[in-house]
Design a protein around this motif. Sequence first.
Motif, PDB file in Angstrom:
ATOM      1  N   VAL A 376     154.992  62.042  18.206  1.00  0.00           N
ATOM      2  CA  VAL A 376     154.701  60.620  18.027  1.00  0.00           C
ATOM      3  C   VAL A 376     155.009  60.231  16.583  1.00  0.00           C
ATOM      4  O   VAL A 376     154.498  60.860  15.647  1.00  0.00           O
ATOM      5  N   HIS A 377     155.883  59.242  16.426  1.00  0.00           N
ATOM      6  CA  HIS A 377     156.121  58.673  15.096  1.00  0.00           C
ATOM      7  C   HIS A 377     155.055  57.606  14.838  1.00  0.00           C
ATOM      8  O   HIS A 377     154.681  56.850  15.742  1.00  0.00           O
ATOM      9  N   CYS A 378     154.636  57.526  13.604  1.00  0.00           N
ATOM     10  CA  CYS A 378     153.610  56.548  13.245  1.00  0.00           C
ATOM     11  C   CYS A 378     153.991  55.878  11.928  1.00  0.00           C
ATOM     12  O   CYS A 378     154.341  56.558  10.955  1.00  0.00           O
ATOM     13  N   ILE A 379     153.950  54.555  11.914  1.00  0.00           N
ATOM     14  CA  ILE A 379     154.206  53.787  10.693  1.00  0.00           C
ATOM     15  C   ILE A 379     152.943  52.995  10.391  1.00  0.00           C
ATOM     16  O   ILE A 379     152.444  52.238  11.223  1.00  0.00           O
ATOM     17  N   GLY A 380     152.420  53.189   9.197  1.00  0.00           N
ATOM     18  CA  GLY A 380     151.194  52.495   8.811  1.00  0.00           C
ATOM     19  C   GLY A 380     151.473  51.453   7.741  1.00  0.00           C
ATOM     20  O   GLY A 380     152.230  51.704   6.801  1.00  0.00           O
ATOM     21  N   LYS A 381     150.921  50.289   7.905  1.00  0.00           N
ATOM     22  CA  LYS A 381     151.075  49.214   6.931  1.00  0.00           C
ATOM     23  C   LYS A 381     149.715  48.889   6.334  1.00  0.00           C
ATOM     24  O   LYS A 381     148.780  48.535   7.061  1.00  0.00           O
ATOM     25  N   ASP A 382     149.620  49.036   5.022  1.00  0.00           N
ATOM     26  CA  ASP A 382     148.367  48.709   4.345  1.00  0.00           C
ATOM     27  C   ASP A 382     148.180  47.197   4.349  1.00  0.00           C
ATOM     28  O   ASP A 382     148.920  46.460   3.703  1.00  0.00           O
TER      29      ASP A 382
END
Length: 818
Positions: A376-382
Motif C-alpha cells: 500500500v502506497h500512502c501519501i500524507g499531507k500535513d
Amino acid sequence: MNVVEIHYDESETLNSKFNKNDFIRFIENFPEPICILTLRERQYPDRFIYANTAAVKLTGMEMEDICSYSWEDMFELPSDSAFEALENEDSSKAHKADNTTPLKKNLEGKALKVDGHAIELEGGDRYLVLTIIDVTEHQDTRNKLKKSKKEFESLFYYNPNLVFTISPEGNITNFNEAGLKILKYSLEEITGIGFRELIIPEDFQLTKNYFYEVLKGKTAEFQISIYDNEGTVLRIDVTAVPTILDGEVVEVIGIARDITEQIRIESLLKESEQRYRALFDHNIDPVITFDLEGKFLVVNEATEKILGVPAKELIGKPFLPFIDEHKQKETIANFQKVYSGLPHQYETSLQKQNGEQVLLHITVIPLFTERKLTAVHCIGKDITVIKRNEEQANYMAYHDMLTGIGNQRLFREDLLRIIESQSSEKLSSAVILIDLDRFKFINDYLGHEMGDALLRQVSERLVKIMGSDGTVYRYAGDEFTIIMQGMDESKVHRKAQALVSEIGAPFDIDGFEAILTASIGISLFPKHAIDIKGLMRASDHAMYYAKRHGRNNYQIYNTQIEGLSKTDLRMETLLHKAIDKKEFVLYYQPQYDATTHKISGLEALLRWNSKDLGMVSPIDFIPLAEETGMIVPIGEWVIREACNQNKEWQRQGLPPVPVSVNLSLRQFYQTDLVEKIELILKETKLDPKYLELEITETIALQPDIAIRVLNELKSIGVLIAMDDFGTGYSSLNYIRRFPIDHLKIDKAFVQGIQQDEEDRSIIATIITLGHNLSMSVIAEGVETEEQAELLKTYNCDMFQGYLFSRPVPAEMILAMFK
C-alpha cells in the motif's frame, strides 16, 4: 550354385596382357561390392549367382548365402519395377535396409546405393551386374546439409528481425523479408548498395571498424543508428558473424534487432523512475510504502521529519502506535478500505515524539504485482495549519469580529434549523430585533473607536441578560438579534422587559458615561410567520412601531402594527405581482459623445405603471423593493428586457451601442449574478459588449468580494460603469483595483458647475482620475449649454441629461438615431 563364365576376348591386345584368371582377379578384388544376378525373361532381376569379396564383406554373408536369395528375397522389391528404377534416374536413390530383409543382420538401417547394368554375353545370355555401395555416412551428411540449409533459410527468411548478408567489399547481397519491411525497401532496391548508405554519419566509422574485425574471422556485437528508405532513423542492435570457406571469409552475415521502440520505452521508464524517485524521495509530504499489515517498508525523508524518527528505526514497524489513541480505530478502518483495490482518502492525526499533534490528510493507494495486492502506497499531507485556518475562517464567517458573538449568517442558519426542526405548536420561538436608539449620534460624537467599544459592551450585556434562555447575534451595524427557542410568551415578555431595562443602564467607556436605549421588536414562530423573511419583517415592523412609540420599549408584532403598515404592505403586495402583470416598463435616456454629438449609449430606467396605484415614482417603490428583496427579480427582468430591446434595435438596423442597467447592492451580491447575466445574454443573443452594468460606490463596503464579482463580470465581456461617482465611500485604492470602463459624475456636481468652484474642481479631478485609469467619463444631469461647454473644457467624454433628451419609451429611440 551357378558360376558366371566370364567371356574372354581372345584379341591379341588383351591376350598379350591378361588371361582369364586375371579378369576374375579384377572382379574379385574390386573395392566396390559387386553381385551378378540372372535376368528373368532376359529383362528382370532374378537370382544372385555371384558376389565378390567386397560384397561378402559388406553384407556379412557368405557367397553361398547370398546366392541362395533372389532379388525379391534380398531387397523385398518387385523385380520388374526395381529393374525399371535401376535403368532410370532413380537408380541414384539410396535403398534402406529394413528389419525384414536378409540384409538385416549387418546392414539394418543403413543406406545402400544399388546400381545395376544388364550385360549380354557372347552366347546371348544376359546378366545383371549389380554394385551395392554403403552410402549411409554420405546420406547422413547430405541430410544434415539439407537440414542445415533449411534451418538457415528459416533463420534468414522467416526471422522477424533484420537478417542480411554483406560481401567482403561491403555491399549488401541479400536481405530477409522482415528486414525489407522494416526498412521499407524492396530486395531489388537494397541489393548491391553499400552498407555505408544506410548508416547515419556519426556511426559509420564505428560500423566500419567492426566490419573489418568480422572480415578477420571474429564475431561482433554493437548498436548503431540507420536510415530507412523514408529517412527515418532507427536504432538497431547488430550481431555480425563471418562465413568462412576454405579458411577464407567469403561473406558477412548480420542479424539486427530494431530497438528503437525499446530505447524509447526504456527512456520513458527511466524518466518515469526519475520522476517517481523525485516524487518519493524529494516530496515535501510524507510518502510511505506499507505492507498489508500496516508495517513500514519504505519511507522518504519527509516521513522521518514529521515523525521525528530515522528511517532505519521505522522499517518493519507498524504505523498504528504513531496515531492518536482516539483516532486509531477509525484510522485502521480507513486504511483497510484499500483492500478493496481502490484508492481511499481520509483524515487522521498523529502524535510526534515531542508531544506535538499533527493533522494529516491521507491518501492510500493499492499496489498490485501481477494483479495481486502486495503493498500500500500512502501519501500524507500535513493539514494542521490548513485545519486551523479553516476553523478560524469558519469562525470568522459565522462570528462578528468586533463583538465575538454570532453574525447575521449564523443567525439565519440557526433560525432556519429551528424552523425546520421545531415540532411542538404549544411553545413558541421568538425572534427579537434590537435597534440601539441614537447610536449614530454617539458614534459620530465619540468617534468610531469609542462606538466600537460601546457595541462590545452592549453585546456582553445582552449575552449576560439572556444566559441560557437565548442566543445573541450582531445582525448589522447597531442592530442585534436574539433567538429564544421553545419558550412560552410570558417568558419572552419578561426577557424583553429585562433587555429594555438593562440596556438603559449607563455604560462606562474609558471614563465616559454613555446613556443608551433600545427599540425592540419581537415576532413569534409559528404564530406570526413560518419563514425567516416573514419573521424578520414582522420583527422589523414591531421594532419601528416601538420607535414611533417613544423608543426605549419593546413591541410584539400584532394586527394593529399590521394596520399601521398597510400602505407599505399594499404596495409591497402589488409590487410582488407587478412582473407577472407586466406593469413594469423601461424608458431609455440617450448618452451623447461630447465630440461627435452622436448617441454613444442608452441608460435603461425602470417605471412602474400600476393598474391599482397608477404611475408610481421609482423614489417610492425602489426602496421598498430593496427592503423586501424584490429588487433581485425586478432587476433580472430589467436586464433581460434591456438586452432584448437592444438586440431588436440592432435587427432594425440601428448602430449598435451599449445599453446601461443599474445594479442594486442587493443584486450585486447575489451569488448567482454572473450566471444569470450569462444566461440572459445567451437567451437574447446580445453581444456582451453591448450591455453595461451600473454600480454605485457602496459596493466598496466589501471591496474584496466586489473585486472578485467585477472581474467575473468583465470575464464574460460586459461593460462596467460606476454611477454617482464622488458621493459614496470608495477610496482611490479600490477604484484603481476595480475593472471599471466608465465613471459617471453625479448630477449634483454638474448642477453646481457654473456657480460652485468646489464642484468644478471635483469634476475636473474625477475626469482626470478616470482618464489616468483608462476610463471614459460620463456627466449626468446636463441641462444647459453652459454646463455642456464647461464639461467640454475638462475633456468630459459623454453627456447625459435633459439638454439632450429626457428618458423616452423604446419606440421613440428609432427617430432619435435618425
